[in-house]
Design a protein around this motif. Sequence first.
Motif, PDB file in Angstrom:
ATOM      1  N   SER A 130       4.342 -77.450  19.650  1.00  0.00           N
ATOM      2  CA  SER A 130       4.355 -76.013  19.931  1.00  0.00           C
ATOM      3  C   SER A 130       3.595 -75.738  21.220  1.00  0.00           C
ATOM      4  N   LEU A 131       4.001 -74.680  21.897  1.00  0.00           N
ATOM      5  CA  LEU A 131       3.374 -74.354  23.172  1.00  0.00           C
ATOM      6  C   LEU A 131       1.894 -74.050  22.995  1.00  0.00           C
ATOM      7  N   SER A 132       1.540 -73.392  21.908  1.00  0.00           N
ATOM      8  CA  SER A 132       0.131 -73.061  21.677  1.00  0.00           C
ATOM      9  C   SER A 132      -0.698 -74.321  21.458  1.00  0.00           C
ATOM     10  N   GLU A 133      -0.137 -75.295  20.749  1.00  0.00           N
ATOM     11  CA  GLU A 133      -0.860 -76.543  20.497  1.00  0.00           C
ATOM     12  C   GLU A 133      -1.025 -77.346  21.783  1.00  0.00           C
ATOM     13  N   ILE A 134       0.015 -77.386  22.584  1.00  0.00           N
ATOM     14  CA  ILE A 134      -0.065 -78.116  23.852  1.00  0.00           C
ATOM     15  C   ILE A 134      -1.090 -77.467  24.769  1.00  0.00           C
ATOM     16  N   ARG A 135      -1.086 -76.146  24.814  1.00  0.00           N
ATOM     17  CA  ARG A 135      -2.044 -75.467  25.699  1.00  0.00           C
ATOM     18  C   ARG A 135      -3.477 -75.620  25.192  1.00  0.00           C
ATOM     19  N   ARG A 136      -3.644 -75.623  23.884  1.00  0.00           N
ATOM     20  CA  ARG A 136      -4.993 -75.816  23.346  1.00  0.00           C
ATOM     21  C   ARG A 136      -5.547 -77.177  23.767  1.00  0.00           C
ATOM     22  N   TRP A 137      -4.747 -78.225  23.585  1.00  0.00           N
ATOM     23  CA  TRP A 137      -5.236 -79.570  23.879  1.00  0.00           C
ATOM     24  C   TRP A 137      -5.086 -79.940  25.346  1.00  0.00           C
ATOM     25  N   ALA A 430       7.640 -71.070  32.186  1.00  0.00           N
ATOM     26  CA  ALA A 430       8.953 -71.666  31.946  1.00  0.00           C
ATOM     27  C   ALA A 430       8.877 -73.191  31.958  1.00  0.00           C
ATOM     28  N   SER A 431       8.168 -73.756  32.937  1.00  0.00           N
ATOM     29  CA  SER A 431       8.061 -75.222  33.005  1.00  0.00           C
ATOM     30  C   SER A 431       7.250 -75.762  31.832  1.00  0.00           C
ATOM     31  N   ASP A 432       6.242 -75.014  31.383  1.00  0.00           N
ATOM     32  CA  ASP A 432       5.471 -75.429  30.204  1.00  0.00           C
ATOM     33  C   ASP A 432       6.378 -75.522  28.982  1.00  0.00           C
ATOM     34  N   ARG A 433       7.274 -74.561  28.826  1.00  0.00           N
ATOM     35  CA  ARG A 433       8.172 -74.552  27.667  1.00  0.00           C
ATOM     36  C   ARG A 433       9.162 -75.717  27.724  1.00  0.00           C
ATOM     37  N   ARG A 434       9.652 -76.018  28.904  1.00  0.00           N
ATOM     38  CA  ARG A 434      10.571 -77.154  29.026  1.00  0.00           C
ATOM     39  C   ARG A 434       9.851 -78.461  28.685  1.00  0.00           C
ATOM     40  N   PHE A 435       8.595 -78.590  29.148  1.00  0.00           N
ATOM     41  CA  PHE A 435       7.844 -79.796  28.830  1.00  0.00           C
ATOM     42  C   PHE A 435       7.565 -79.883  27.332  1.00  0.00           C
ATOM     43  N   ALA A 436       7.230 -78.758  26.709  1.00  0.00           N
ATOM     44  CA  ALA A 436       6.980 -78.751  25.263  1.00  0.00           C
ATOM     45  C   ALA A 436       8.224 -79.182  24.498  1.00  0.00           C
ATOM     46  N   ASP A 437       9.391 -78.795  25.002  1.00  0.00           N
ATOM     47  CA  ASP A 437      10.631 -79.208  24.351  1.00  0.00           C
ATOM     48  C   ASP A 437      10.804 -80.723  24.426  1.00  0.00           C
ATOM     49  N   LEU A 438      10.474 -81.321  25.577  1.00  0.00           N
ATOM     50  CA  LEU A 438      10.558 -82.776  25.709  1.00  0.00           C
ATOM     51  C   LEU A 438       9.603 -83.463  24.743  1.00  0.00           C
ATOM     52  N   VAL A 439       8.390 -82.958  24.639  1.00  0.00           N
ATOM     53  CA  VAL A 439       7.408 -83.546  23.722  1.00  0.00           C
ATOM     54  C   VAL A 439       7.924 -83.478  22.289  1.00  0.00           C
ATOM     55  N   GLY A 440       8.529 -82.352  21.926  1.00  0.00           N
ATOM     56  CA  GLY A 440       9.083 -82.219  20.595  1.00  0.00           C
ATOM     57  C   GLY A 440      10.176 -83.244  20.328  1.00  0.00           C
ATOM     58  N   LEU A 463       2.902 -88.571  28.425  1.00  0.00           N
ATOM     59  CA  LEU A 463       3.761 -88.533  27.249  1.00  0.00           C
ATOM     60  C   LEU A 463       3.040 -89.071  26.014  1.00  0.00           C
ATOM     61  N   THR A 464       2.213 -90.083  26.197  1.00  0.00           N
ATOM     62  CA  THR A 464       1.427 -90.596  25.071  1.00  0.00           C
ATOM     63  C   THR A 464       0.448 -89.541  24.577  1.00  0.00           C
ATOM     64  N   TYR A 465      -0.239 -88.878  25.517  1.00  0.00           N
ATOM     65  CA  TYR A 465      -1.254 -87.904  25.115  1.00  0.00           C
ATOM     66  C   TYR A 465      -0.644 -86.774  24.299  1.00  0.00           C
ATOM     67  N   TYR A 466       0.471 -86.230  24.740  1.00  0.00           N
ATOM     68  CA  TYR A 466       1.014 -85.056  24.062  1.00  0.00           C
ATOM     69  C   TYR A 466       1.885 -85.404  22.850  1.00  0.00           C
ATOM     70  N   SER A 467       2.557 -86.557  22.882  1.00  0.00           N
ATOM     71  CA  SER A 467       3.426 -86.898  21.753  1.00  0.00           C
ATOM     72  C   SER A 467       2.683 -87.625  20.645  1.00  0.00           C
ATOM     73  N   GLY A 468       1.565 -88.276  20.989  1.00  0.00           N
ATOM     74  CA  GLY A 468       0.844 -89.064  20.005  1.00  0.00           C
ATOM     75  C   GLY A 468       1.528 -90.377  19.680  1.00  0.00           C
TER      76      GLY A 468
END
Length: 652
Positions: A130-137, A430-440, A463-468
């Motif tokens: 989620s965008l909120s989770e990505i922005r938090r971390w 907009a770019s944050d949302r596209r990146f969040a979609d890739l992580v998902g 990609l490792t950091y955000y996808s786990g």
Amino acid sequence: MGIFQGVVSRPLGKLVAHGLIVLITVVLRGYHLGSPPLWVDEAESSLNALTIVADGVPGDHFLGQPIYENTLVRPWPGNPEYEFRDLSYSDRGLAIYHGWLPLYSIAAAFRLAGVTPEAARRGTPPRDASLSEIRRWTAVPRLPTLVFSALFVIAAWGLGRSVHSAPAGWSLAFAAATSNYFVWVGRQARYYSATTAGNAVCGLAIWHACRRGRVADHALAGVAVGVLFHIHSVSALTMVALYAAAFPLWRRQPQLWLRILTAGAASGLLVLPWAVWSGWLGQRAWIPAARHYLDVPMLLWSLPITNPTVLITAGLGLTWLGVASLLIDRVNDRWTRPFVDKAAAFYFATVWLALTYLVFVTLVPAASYFIERLKLVVAVPGLLVTALVITSTSRTLRPSSRLLPVTAMIFMLVLAGQIPPKVMFDDTDASDRRFADLVGLIRSWTLGAGGRMFASPNDHLVLTYYSGRPVQNIAPVRKEWLDRFASDLIVIEGGGFLTPNPSEVQVTARGVGIELTAAEAKSRAIDAVWLATALHLTASGSSVVPPPRMADTLDRALVHLVQDSTRRQMIRLVRGTPLARFSTPSDVWEFRHSFFYWFANPAWRGGAGLNYSACRAAARVHLHPSGFAVFDCRRIREPRLVSQAGVLKERP
């Protein structure tokens, strides 16, 4: 103005002023701190910090895989999968390329945010895409830089005040707090903000050792140098040189041997035991130094790194200092004394600036020799020189004004384009949302037994950091290992082209008779990068899904713009660096290839020699709206990794 000067000169007024400038510092840097996502260097530091949370020290493995972040130099004989070891880590498995203090500060931020050692061993903090989770971390590892930024501004004030006067201190502090460059530095989950703070503190400590001269002052200077070493070792070595070069300012102090011994012992005790224990000394032999690749063009191109307005201001001031020193008996004291009386301060600042450049070009590793890295270390002494010039000039014009130096500094920063900070106007939603979609998507992929995910260097860190998930660097993997690999394989490539400025898109469109609004130009710029990437991959033989559309006249013009603007930016990136002697990349793909295989025969590793050429030739390639290309080399390529409907929907 007189009332303001009186308020600032009172103790309570000073406290309020300090609090206000620290508040401005934190607000400017903390504004939308969770956007954009961490870039590759920040992700590297964040993963290093997670190894600290997990094991207490910055280690060379995460999620069961070796961490790769640097140019590939050191072979790894006997390892069936990896051809190289990463030179950022010693034989003891400890990080030694970057200082530990910033890494421990990020680790502390993770701990305060609730990341436990057990959680760090299991994976990265983001729980979902989620965008909120990505922005938090994204914000959490950046928090320590706000503390270092506040320290930097206070240290800058103390430096200017001690070296020159209170007005110089305030002008220096205001520039440190508000200029675009320092705001950008102060938002990175990296060692940058700590380096500016450490340089300012160290410069102040050495100045006090020179002018006050107590044994305690020399001890503090030694401690400051030792601490700075654990932030940025090249800056620490510069400070050792500055301490020696400032000897004319403190040569008359009593018991010089005691003062020098005290400073040396204080810094040595903080550095040498760690250097031996960590394996830092032994690993240095593997790290190629930039000095081995020096040539005249490289030196000349690396000199003009300062904003022209700042360069002219400092240059004119130093020129007048020389003229005033020669004409001191022939010109009215009003025009000479403000400069000549502060000759020691000018000597200290200019020698510091010169030594910073000399130490950088001779001691920095070749892989770190980039103009932005040089700018980081010269920023503080360069700003000090500028503040001295502005304050001394102000005293010639209005000797009693304490506000004029700050006003003049603000005027110069506005003229130089440093105020207001550009970060205040960045729109990355907009770019944050596209990146969040890739992580998902990465989180959702299911691979067969033994399946692996790789990515272009150093995109794998992000990609490792955000996808786990353990996404590994593809570059150090042996070609024969990949050729024999029989399980599911996915390779994620970062973009090869950079997005042009919307104003350039409007000009290009106008050239073919089409008028675009600013919003349309921004959308077409992103679309042009997508199309240029698809055409590039198709031309190289890749099977792109969906295939690129038939380009019309505007498409062809914008694709050419994308290619040309990317080539120009790549030339600027490598110009004045050792890498420019070996490669002139025209896009990001070529830059990555040249940089990471710089010392490993890059010409042999392209085309059919590319380690994942077999996967690349057989893959179904999906272009994600975030700019990443996903090479699907799974044995059974259903379900699709990136749905065609999703791509078409997301395309601008």
